[in-house]
Every structure is written in structure tokens, then in C-alpha cells.
Motif scaffolding. Sequence first.
Motif, PDB file in Angstrom:
ATOM      1  N   GLY A 283       0.738  -1.336  -0.237  1.00  0.00           N
ATOM      2  CA  GLY A 283       0.040   0.296   0.134  1.00  0.00           C
ATOM      3  C   GLY A 283       0.782   1.064  -0.327  1.00  0.00           C
ATOM      4  N   GLY A 284       2.605   1.366   0.075  1.00  0.00           N
ATOM      5  CA  GLY A 284       2.819   2.017   0.621  1.00  0.00           C
ATOM      6  C   GLY A 284       3.588   2.459  -1.201  1.00  0.00           C
ATOM      7  N   GLY A 409      -9.502  13.043   1.608  1.00  0.00           N
ATOM      8  CA  GLY A 409      -8.359  12.184   1.074  1.00  0.00           C
ATOM      9  C   GLY A 409      -7.550  10.549   1.518  1.00  0.00           C
ATOM     10  N   CYS A 417      -6.732   5.976   6.650  1.00  0.00           N
ATOM     11  CA  CYS A 417      -5.665   5.464   6.458  1.00  0.00           C
ATOM     12  C   CYS A 417      -4.729   5.003   7.658  1.00  0.00           C
ATOM     13  CB  CYS A 417      -5.253   5.745   5.649  1.00  0.00           C
ATOM     14  SG  CYS A 417      -3.751   5.567   4.598  1.00  0.00           S
ATOM     15  N   LEU A 418      -4.225   3.504   7.430  1.00  0.00           N
ATOM     16  CA  LEU A 418      -3.427   3.283   8.771  1.00  0.00           C
ATOM     17  C   LEU A 418      -1.496   4.142   8.747  1.00  0.00           C
ATOM     18  CD1 LEU A 418      -2.840   1.410  10.978  1.00  0.00           C
ATOM     19  CD2 LEU A 418      -2.336  -0.737   9.371  1.00  0.00           C
ATOM     20  N   ALA A 423       3.453   8.080   5.672  1.00  0.00           N
ATOM     21  CA  ALA A 423       2.316   9.021   4.081  1.00  0.00           C
ATOM     22  C   ALA A 423       3.237  10.093   3.756  1.00  0.00           C
ATOM     23  CB  ALA A 423       1.098   8.609   3.727  1.00  0.00           C
TER      24      ALA A 423
HETATM   25  C1  HEM Z   1      -6.449   2.654   4.060  1.00  0.00           C
HETATM   26  C2  HEM Z   1      -5.413   6.474   0.848  1.00  0.00           C
HETATM   27  C3  HEM Z   1      -1.026   5.459   1.552  1.00  0.00           C
HETATM   28  C4  HEM Z   1      -2.170   1.623   3.697  1.00  0.00           C
HETATM   29  C5  HEM Z   1      -6.614   3.622   2.456  1.00  0.00           C
HETATM   30  C6  HEM Z   1      -8.259   4.577   2.594  1.00  0.00           C
HETATM   31  C7  HEM Z   1      -7.745   5.347   1.696  1.00  0.00           C
HETATM   32  C8  HEM Z   1      -6.162   5.764   1.841  1.00  0.00           C
HETATM   33  C9  HEM Z   1      -8.537   6.695   1.915  1.00  0.00           C
HETATM   34  C10 HEM Z   1      -9.460   3.885   3.243  1.00  0.00           C
HETATM   35  C11 HEM Z   1      -9.946   4.337   3.873  1.00  0.00           C
HETATM   36  C12 HEM Z   1     -11.340   4.917   4.828  1.00  0.00           C
HETATM   37  O1  HEM Z   1     -11.909   3.676   4.813  1.00  0.00           O
HETATM   38  O2  HEM Z   1     -11.585   5.574   5.614  1.00  0.00           O
HETATM   39  C13 HEM Z   1      -4.379   6.828   0.475  1.00  0.00           C
HETATM   40  C14 HEM Z   1      -3.475   7.525   0.529  1.00  0.00           C
HETATM   41  C15 HEM Z   1      -2.239   7.932   0.414  1.00  0.00           C
HETATM   42  C16 HEM Z   1      -2.348   6.418   1.317  1.00  0.00           C
HETATM   43  C17 HEM Z   1      -4.210   9.379  -0.626  1.00  0.00           C
HETATM   44  C18 HEM Z   1      -1.494   8.476  -0.024  1.00  0.00           C
HETATM   45  C19 HEM Z   1      -1.372   9.961  -0.469  1.00  0.00           C
HETATM   46  C20 HEM Z   1      -0.641   4.451   2.282  1.00  0.00           C
HETATM   47  C21 HEM Z   1       0.546   4.185   2.580  1.00  0.00           C
HETATM   48  C22 HEM Z   1       0.070   2.909   3.409  1.00  0.00           C
HETATM   49  C23 HEM Z   1      -1.436   2.473   2.928  1.00  0.00           C
HETATM   50  C24 HEM Z   1       1.484   4.733   1.691  1.00  0.00           C
HETATM   51  C25 HEM Z   1       0.619   1.803   3.696  1.00  0.00           C
HETATM   52  C26 HEM Z   1       2.071   2.288   4.628  1.00  0.00           C
HETATM   53  C27 HEM Z   1      -3.189   1.560   3.849  1.00  0.00           C
HETATM   54  C28 HEM Z   1      -4.182   0.909   4.569  1.00  0.00           C
HETATM   55  C29 HEM Z   1      -4.909   0.767   4.498  1.00  0.00           C
HETATM   56  C30 HEM Z   1      -5.773   1.983   3.847  1.00  0.00           C
HETATM   57  C31 HEM Z   1      -3.369  -0.586   5.254  1.00  0.00           C
HETATM   58  C32 HEM Z   1      -6.838  -0.232   5.120  1.00  0.00           C
HETATM   59  C33 HEM Z   1      -7.060   0.650   6.893  1.00  0.00           C
HETATM   60  C34 HEM Z   1      -8.156  -0.201   7.746  1.00  0.00           C
HETATM   61  O3  HEM Z   1      -8.619  -1.349   6.539  1.00  0.00           O
HETATM   62  O4  HEM Z   1      -8.324  -0.561   8.698  1.00  0.00           O
HETATM   63  N1  HEM Z   1      -5.999   4.514   2.979  1.00  0.00           N
HETATM   64  N2  HEM Z   1      -3.618   5.355   1.268  1.00  0.00           N
HETATM   65  N3  HEM Z   1      -1.273   3.997   2.593  1.00  0.00           N
HETATM   66  N4  HEM Z   1      -4.165   2.262   3.585  1.00  0.00           N
HETATM   67 FE1  HEM Z   1      -3.383   4.338   2.842  1.00  0.00          FE
END
Ligand code: HEM
Length: 469
Positions: A283-284, A409, A417-418, A423
Motif C-alpha cells: 500500500g505504500g 483524502g 488510512c493506516l 505517507a
Molecule cells: C486505507 C488513502 C498511503 C496503507 C486507505 C483508505 C484511503 C487511503 C482513502 C481508506 C480509508 C477509509 O476507508 O476511511 C491513502 C492515500 C495515501 C495512502 C491518499 C497517500 C497519499 C498509504 C500508505 C500505506 C497505506 C503509504 C502503507 C504504508 C493503507 C492501509 C489501509 C489504507 C493498510 C487499510 C486500513 C484499514 O482497513 O484498517 N488509504 N493511503 N496507505 N491504507 Fe492508505
Amino acid sequence: TVRPFNEIPGLWKNSLANLYTFWRMDGFRNIHRIMVHNFNTFGPIYREKIGNHESVNIIRPEDAAILFKAEGHYPKRLRVEAWTSYRDYRNRKYGVLLKDGEDWKHNRIILNREVISPKVQGNFVPLLDEVGQDFVARVYKKIERSGKNEWTTDLSHELFKYALESVSVVLYGERMGLLLDYIDPDAQHFIDCITLMFKTTSPMLYLPPALLRCLGAKIWKDHIDAWDGIFNQADICIQNIYRQLRKAPEADGKYPGVLASLLMLDKLSIEDIKASITELMAGGVDTTSITLLWTLYELARHPDLQEEIRAEILAARVASKGDMVQMLKMVPLLKGALKETLRLHPVAVSLQRYITEDIVIQNYHIPAGTLVQLGLYAMGRDHRVFTHPDQYRPSRWLRSENRYFRSLGFGFGPRQCLGRRIAETEMQLFLIHMLENFRFEKQRQVEVRNTFELIIIPEKPIMLTVKPL
Ligand code: HEM
Ligand code: 2DC
């Protein structure tokens, strides 16, 4: 008088015909524009059924607030069937991304402490700062080699490497060396697998993976290969740390990374840890790199703004006297720029929740259990929500404008987002170092459009010119 659920406008009566229309409109790559079109046709709430996907769609911040108040204790978003099918098929555990209910909560609370709590932020900063500095050195080299005192390029491949190097150093406490001259083919393969994984997921949002698997479809095979590549590479990294920890468990006071911290904490099973670390690593990469690419694109199109942010950074550098954690607190316009990028180019086209109680939105009754989607992309471009939505204006996040339920976002609440802190830190440090050293320019003022490949990405390569200051 609240109107009944069945009176919500929209196309939800003939789901197969809708799927066909969707396909005809190249909906798999246009989902964001189709949502905008639907809000223009039906108003601020509409119901939709495509294939076996049924949802209520909303666009107003006030309605988003109602939605998130009804998300319950175990917030559940749309299940990406392709991702769970892969894990079921290969008998792998779900990580925090795909778990639900009690199991999700238990894992998430433990992960929160190591990944997103303010306590760990300080550990990440020096690690990510070093990666940012190395990236600058790499760009200087590229400029030197060009022999022209500038470098014109599609930065995406470099940004993928920067993002993978960054998330890896945080997870494993070790450098992978992706910013050196030699490109590790395994790391490059991992990066390619993530892109392929996203690309092959979007058609499977509407065509059930189980069906495609029975048909022996290429898209399913590609998807399996992509995840196999992701899991194999993550396994190698995880095994490596696990072995080191068993050989020399003695800590030298140095921060060991998220994985080692979780292993030592001993509160989650090894299998659970592996599943979530793999998701974090995957995801990263594309998420942060593409957001950075869009930001550089916007700054190249707005030279005065670029200069203004650079001045803010230079002042913060002086005032913080070398304390990076302090410095990150002194760059509000830079942070506004990242929010502005995610407004116009959100990674996630929508946020979704299955509501756990009945709610009323736009005077319509919506029963518990319904999937409600907030059209994040559409909201970001709606003139009722943002003044001059077409203009890139980071300062709107500083004052003047109403910010209530507008900066979403990274999602919202306990299921947000975890990777958010990783990020944000990684992107802020990147921009600080790059703007301190280089100016970014664009050849022609042609607009690059958004396209949907599960996440929102540029439709075509973005060419930028990088010049030393
Ligand atoms: C979930 C956005 C970067 C790991 C999410 C969600 C969004 C999102 C919108 C869903 C949140 C929700 O349903 O309320 C973003 C954006 C990023 C980014 C805009 C960077 C600009 C990252 C990075 C990682 C990551 C760097 C890992 C290091 C995850 C994970 C989830 C998640 C594991 C699921 C969390 C859960 O279900 O408990 N992200 N993300 N994301 N993101 Fe990101
Ligand atoms: C895609 O209609 C469009 O952060 C669908 O880092 C609804 C939907 C559901 C879940 C969203 C997904 C969309 C976009 C990509 C997201 C995902 C949740 C997490 C994921 C937003 C909006 C992402 C990119 C994660 C991915 C981690 C994975 C690679 C292990």
C-alpha cells in the motif's frame, strides 16, 4: 416528512443493463467522471446498481458527517472481491485491510500504536529524512550526466523507488538501497507487480473473480501472478528481519522498525503480522509516489506558488535549527498543497461504509446495512463545496474557507488510512528537500487528465524539467 428509500433517484432497477452501459462508457477507467455525471443528473444523492453492486452515493460534506456517525464500532468498507479471492485461493490470512469485525479491531489497535500514533512519528522522521537527502543526491547525479544542467523526465519510476525505499525503511528499519545506481531486479519486479495488481483489480470490481477464474481469464491469472510476486518479495524481507531478531535480539537503542517492534511486542500472531506488513508494504508505493507526482505537476504549472512554498520551507529551515520534527510543524502551505493535490487527484475515488443504523440524508430514509459511498473525487470538484474548485489553491486550507468534512483524502475515523502518518511524513520531507534544491518546470501547458486504475493516476506520463536552483 422523510421520503422512502425507494424514491431515491438513480439507475438501480435494471442492474444488467446498467453494467452494459457502464462498460460501453469505458466505465472501468472512467468511474470518477461517471460519478460526477450522475451527481449532475440526479442531484446530491443517487442510488445505483451495477451488476450485483448496490449503493447510495452522496457528495455533500454535511452528508459525509451523517454517514461517518453511522459507521458503528467496526467500520466496514466495500469489499474488494479480487483481493479476498486471491487470499482465499492461496490460503493466506487477511491483513488489517481486508479483515472485519472484532478481528479487524484487535489487529488495528495494536498496529495503530506502532504505525500511526504520535509516539512513533519521531522515529520515522530521521529515517525518512535520510531517504529524502539520498533522492536529492541522485537527482544531482542525473542532472550532471545529462550535461545540460537540467533533467527532463517522467519522474514516476524514480518516485516508485523513493516510495518503496521509504516504506521499507520504516517497516524493516533497514535501507534497501533502491536509490543507488544499481537497480535490484527483485525490487523492480515488486514495483511492477503492485501496478499490475491495481490495474487488474478494477475490472474485477464488477466481474466476479470466481467467474473469471472458472473461465480461465487472463485478467485473473495476471492478478494472481501480481499478488504472488508481492507476497514472495514481502516474505523475503520479513524472513530476513525475523532471522536477525532471533540471532541478535539485543537492541542497541536504535529504532528497529515496525516489523521488529511488532514481533517483540508479541501481541499478534506471526501470520497476522506478516499479512498486515505485506499490505503496508504494497500500500505504500503507488499511493504516495503518484500523489507526489501530481504535486510536482501542479507546482510546475504554478511557478509563483512554487516560489511561495519554497520561501516557507527556507524560513522553516532557519527557524527550526536542524530539528526536523520542529520543521514539519512550520510548513502549513506545503501541507495545504498536499491536501489540494488530494482534492483534485484523490487516490481513492470514493469512501464507503456499510451503515449500522438507519439514517436520513437529503431527506431520504436509508436503512441500516446499506452501502453508502461518498464521491470523494466528485466532492473535490463541486463548486457548491469548494469555491473555484478548478483552481489549485493550497491557501484555501489555511483560513477563509469552510473545512468541515472536506479534507478526507485518507478517509475518516478508526478505519482511515493506516499508513497516513508514514505517507504524510514521507511526502512532506520529499517536497522539502526537492524544493530546497531544484526548480520544477513543465514544457507545454497541456492538461494531464485523471484516469482510474483502481486508484486515480495520470492518464499519460507527466514530463517535468528539473533545474538546480
Ligand atoms: C486505507 C488513502 C498511503 C496503507 C486507505 C483508505 C484511503 C487511503 C482513502 C481508506 C480509508 C477509509 O476507508 O476511511 C491513502 C492515500 C495515501 C495512502 C491518499 C497517500 C497519499 C498509504 C500508505 C500505506 C497505506 C503509504 C502503507 C504504508 C493503507 C492501509 C489501509 C489504507 C493498510 C487499510 C486500513 C484499514 O482497513 O484498517 N488509504 N493511503 N496507505 N491504507 Fe492508505
Ligand atoms: C476503489 O469502487 C473503487 O489505499 C471502489 O493503500 C471502492 C474502493 C474500495 C476500497 C479502496 C479502493 C476503492 C481504492 C484503493 C484503496 C481501497 C482501500 C485501500 C486502498 C483506497 C476506492 C489503498 C490504495 C491501499 C491499498 C493497499 C493494498 C495494495 C495492500
